[in-house]
Design a protein around this motif. Structure first.
Motif, PDB file in Angstrom:
ATOM      1  N   THR A  57       0.770  -0.743   0.098  1.00 22.62           N
ATOM      2  CA  THR A  57      -0.272  -0.207   0.475  1.00 22.62           C
ATOM      3  C   THR A  57       0.836   1.199  -0.007  1.00 22.62           C
ATOM      4  O   THR A  57       0.337   2.338  -0.235  1.00 22.62           O
ATOM      5  N   LYS A  86      -2.902   3.847  -2.494  1.00 21.35           N
ATOM      6  CA  LYS A  86      -3.702   3.250  -0.935  1.00 21.35           C
ATOM      7  C   LYS A  86      -4.909   2.893  -1.541  1.00 21.35           C
ATOM      8  O   LYS A  86      -5.210   1.405  -1.284  1.00 21.35           O
ATOM      9  N   ALA A  89      -4.571   0.182  -4.014  1.00 22.43           N
ATOM     10  CA  ALA A  89      -3.460  -0.982  -3.550  1.00 22.43           C
ATOM     11  C   ALA A  89      -5.285  -1.914  -2.316  1.00 22.43           C
ATOM     12  O   ALA A  89      -4.960  -2.954  -3.194  1.00 22.43           O
ATOM     13  N   GLU A  90      -6.082  -1.321  -1.562  1.00 21.00           N
ATOM     14  CA  GLU A  90      -6.518  -1.584  -1.408  1.00 21.00           C
ATOM     15  C   GLU A  90      -8.027  -2.370  -2.363  1.00 21.00           C
ATOM     16  O   GLU A  90      -8.333  -3.734  -2.120  1.00 21.00           O
TER      17      GLU A  90
END
Length: 102
Positions: A57, A86, A89-90
């Motif tokens: 992340t 972030k 990535a999540e």
């Protein structure tokens, strides 16, 4: 600390996962067409020296030139740039949980 990753996972996340042919440089927003040579770097968005983690992340694709030009303390980054990496990535981790299982 954080979520482990491979170079291939970051390149896939920053390109194909977004529906693009090539990963996008998170610094300049342009495609990175050469992903096999030295023109693509995997960069820590928040540098480890500044308290960032070496995890999925907190890394993103950059052009080598963009990475080498940026301030190493990340002062020129916006909150939006950090959050975008972030969130991407999540979303990737949610779509491919099997890649992150122990």
């Amino acid at each position: 600390k954080g979520v482990p990753y491979t170079r291939a996972m970051v390149i896939e996340r920053d390109g194909v996962f977004r529906g693009l042919e090539h990963p996008i440089c998170y610094l300049c927003g342009q495609p990175i067409t050469d992903t096999t040579g030295t023109s693509l770097h995997i960069d820590h968005v928040v540098p480890v020296a500044e308290g960032g983690y070496d995890c999925f992340t907190n890394v993103a694709c950059t052009h080598a030139e963009c990475n080498l030009r940026r301030e190493k303390d990340a002062r020129e980054l916006s909150v939006e740039q950090v959050e975008a990496v972030k969130q991407l990535a999540e979303a990737y981790m949610e779509a491919y949980p099997e890649k992150f299982e122990d």
